[in-house]
Design a protein around this motif. Sequence first.
Motif, mmCIF file in Angstrom:
data_model
loop_
_atom_site.group_PDB
_atom_site.id
_atom_site.type_symbol
_atom_site.label_atom_id
_atom_site.label_comp_id
_atom_site.label_asym_id
_atom_site.label_seq_id
_atom_site.Cartn_x
_atom_site.Cartn_y
_atom_site.Cartn_z
ATOM 1 N N THR A 657 29.214 16.782 12.776
ATOM 2 C CA THR A 657 28.180 16.248 11.962
ATOM 3 C C THR A 657 26.883 16.290 12.640
ATOM 4 O O THR A 657 25.813 16.359 11.748
ATOM 5 C CB THR A 657 28.516 14.548 11.524
ATOM 6 N N ARG A 699 32.745 18.921 9.663
ATOM 7 C CA ARG A 699 32.556 19.493 8.151
ATOM 8 C C ARG A 699 32.606 20.807 8.091
ATOM 9 O O ARG A 699 32.647 21.576 8.939
ATOM 10 C CB ARG A 699 30.982 18.612 7.857
ATOM 11 N N ARG A 701 31.111 24.482 5.513
ATOM 12 C CA ARG A 701 30.403 24.917 4.488
ATOM 13 C C ARG A 701 30.521 26.591 4.494
ATOM 14 O O ARG A 701 31.051 27.144 5.406
ATOM 15 C CB ARG A 701 29.169 24.660 4.533
ATOM 16 N N TRP A 711 27.479 21.259 2.745
ATOM 17 C CA TRP A 711 28.491 20.597 3.579
ATOM 18 C C TRP A 711 29.530 19.847 2.893
ATOM 19 O O TRP A 711 29.046 18.959 2.014
ATOM 20 C CB TRP A 711 27.543 19.861 4.827
ATOM 21 N N GLN A 712 30.799 19.958 3.440
ATOM 22 C CA GLN A 712 31.861 19.122 2.875
ATOM 23 C C GLN A 712 32.759 18.511 4.040
ATOM 24 O O GLN A 712 32.849 19.386 5.097
ATOM 25 C CB GLN A 712 32.671 20.056 1.815
ATOM 26 N N PRO A 713 33.355 17.343 4.018
ATOM 27 C CA PRO A 713 34.173 16.965 5.118
ATOM 28 C C PRO A 713 35.414 17.838 5.130
ATOM 29 O O PRO A 713 35.875 18.172 4.184
ATOM 30 C CB PRO A 713 34.469 15.560 4.501
ATOM 31 N N ARG A 716 38.793 14.919 11.060
ATOM 32 C CA ARG A 716 38.028 14.030 12.167
ATOM 33 C C ARG A 716 39.058 14.253 13.414
ATOM 34 O O ARG A 716 40.512 14.266 13.375
ATOM 35 C CB ARG A 716 38.258 12.413 11.867
#
Length: 799
Positions: A657, A699, A701, A711-713, A716
């Motif tokens: 991020t 993220r 894209r 951007w998309q999650p 993690r």
Amino acid sequence: MRALLPPVLALAAAVSLTLPVAAAAQSTTFDLAGPTLTMRVTRGGVTLPAGQVPGIRAGDRLEVRADLPEDQSARYVLVVAFLRGATNPPPKDWFFKAETWDKNPKKSGLNMTVPEGAGQAIAFMAPDTGGGYNALVKAVRGRPGVFVRAAQDLFQASLDRARLETFVNGVARVEESAPERLVPVSTALAGTLAIKLNADCLSRARSLQASCLTQNRDGMVLQTGGGTTLAEVLGGTTTQFAYSLAATKEGGAGIYSPYISLARDFARLFGVFRSASYQYAPALAVGSGERLRLQLNNPPSFQNPQTVLVAPLPPIGNAAPPPLRAAAKDAVCLAQPGLVLRLDDAPLLFATDYARDLRLKLGLQDGRSVELPLTADAERGGLVVADAQKLGKTGISDAALVGRWGFDTFTGPRFAVQNGAPTAWQPKPDDAVVIGRDAPLTLQGGASSCVEQVALRDRAGATRPVEWKASAPDEITATLPLARTRPGELTLLVAQYGGAQPAQLTLKGQTEASRLEGFTLYTGDREGRLVGARLDQVAKLEVAGVTFVAGALTRDPGGGDRLALTTEANTETLAQGASDAKVTLKDGRTTTVRATITPPRPRLELVGAHVDAPAAAAKVPLVLPTGLLAPDATLTFSVRAVGTRLTNDDAIEVATTDDEATTKLTVASGKLQSLGGDVAVGTFAPRQALGAAAVGALRMRLVQGETLGEWQPLARVVRLPVLTKVTCGDKECAIEGDDLFLISAVAGSAEGVGAVVVPVGFVGTSLTAPRPAGDALYLKLHDAPDDWVKIAVASARKE
């Protein structure tokens, strides 16, 4: 006895011979002080001392005598001979003899005219034995080529000796007067005189530096003139072959140095004249004023065979100065105190007195011509200018070195010099400068080399230095420190060398008005981009009833600003196309800008994901919730493109991020597979693809050429502790393992009731946890504060 070869061939033949014992015993350093000669040369009514005469001509009148002490016991006959070539013996009347011990000045000294046709001049100091003079004349006439070469090469070596002595004397002078300056001065002297400097000496203790610098003198003198010897420049006859040959193994490389490289050859060549009564020995003649100091490489003998000293006199012919070149291409300021005009490859100018009456001839822009005295300074590496202040601020159109080289006048190189009044500077294009940031300013019209310093004074009288550089002979570029300056009048101070007061230029400090070039928003995005200049003054923007507020401001490398404007409103209903938007500045002013609402940018939707974690032998397994993966795990995920179709040229960019780590998955790399239409499958391992920085939220894209998707999650990445054992008793459990500091809390249920908090920075290898209600414990990690990681407990029985 075989016929004498020409000098160069004779040298080659001599080197091929076996070195005689007497030659091998010759010293290669001319450090013994011998007798002193005095000499004056008269030409056309002008008389110069020997130290100022680089060459003589036919018709010149020479006065030569020996300067011997009053108690001189050994009687020397002084002989000067003129030679006319290696294969043409000189007539007997070209030999001149003086009995140095005679009280009659006419007999103890020589007064002669250089004969027409003479090519070289050479001096002899021979012990008086009655028949020594006749033997000497016979020897020279019998093999003139040996003495032709001796005259040439000994004169060259004498010039090199003068360079060496200038360096050694300069080092000694600085060591005595200012030892702290020894390093810069010795370095400057070495560069000026073409002396090989031993850099290791400069790292020694100060008390040892001078002695170290002046050791091993045999190898210190370097050849000058880009491969042309000084003898060639002065006399027109090259000894390059001789010096090159002397550097070969056969010629004795490593035994003697360049500046006395022929010492051994002299011993060999003079050896053919050795008899029971006489032997010939070379001597260098170093000129200073009228005196020619003879330097010997071996002590003379006054027993049979007695030593006849052979010393050079200035060469006969045109004595043009060596080619002089100005070292600096950029202009220098005549008004600068202690200005030095540097020269390249001109050691002879600094090591001898041949150059005299040196002046800098200036052509002024008002039509006048002025000459300024120059002084050669070896320590400073050039010509020091005097009396420049008398010029005032008159402009200069031309500057050239003029002077005398021996008897002759010469014109040397031209120098780029400047002189000008500070009031000539004017700001370009005008006197308006923008405050709020460091601003460039160009000044034109003056002499850039004469600027000493620039400063800026604000309305309160505070003065700050200004960085600047010369960008042209009549132009400087300054960077004004205006980041914290208020609007209003400013004063720029330009100080020049030799100027009593700096010039004062009035500038107008103004706030730069915002320049709005356009606003772009993708339909559905909540952040648009405004481009222009001075966008820090923008407060908000309104378009089609939607208000955007100012966010992050960035500056493009090529110039201009980019301002992010964000909104909380839904932008999917905005009509696509161009329209006017209202911009409100922070001071309340309003203006309009063209706004462009474009179709939605392509975006990706996550369809599914699978994590393949490597097996951990002899470790307690951790069950990660969906969306979490370990750094060494492999993530395989599928996506669907919204608003576009996928091709094999597209890429999926994955990044942290904070954009500290990023990678692109492409079909070409094998990390992305297109299933046709709008679906693709990507595979990557965080640690391998992103490195150690791959921790926390990731993220993704879509990248289609120059178009960047939204951007998309994605997932993690969490660092995991290594649990080796979990045991539970009646009331609590014990967790053992490594890297337990990654755990922030431990609970007995997924709801986290009664969780035990692990101190930040915990470095122990075991933890106490509450007994679970079921068959699992739950960990919360620092890298995933909102998720619980499950630990399966084999049994809750009492241990």
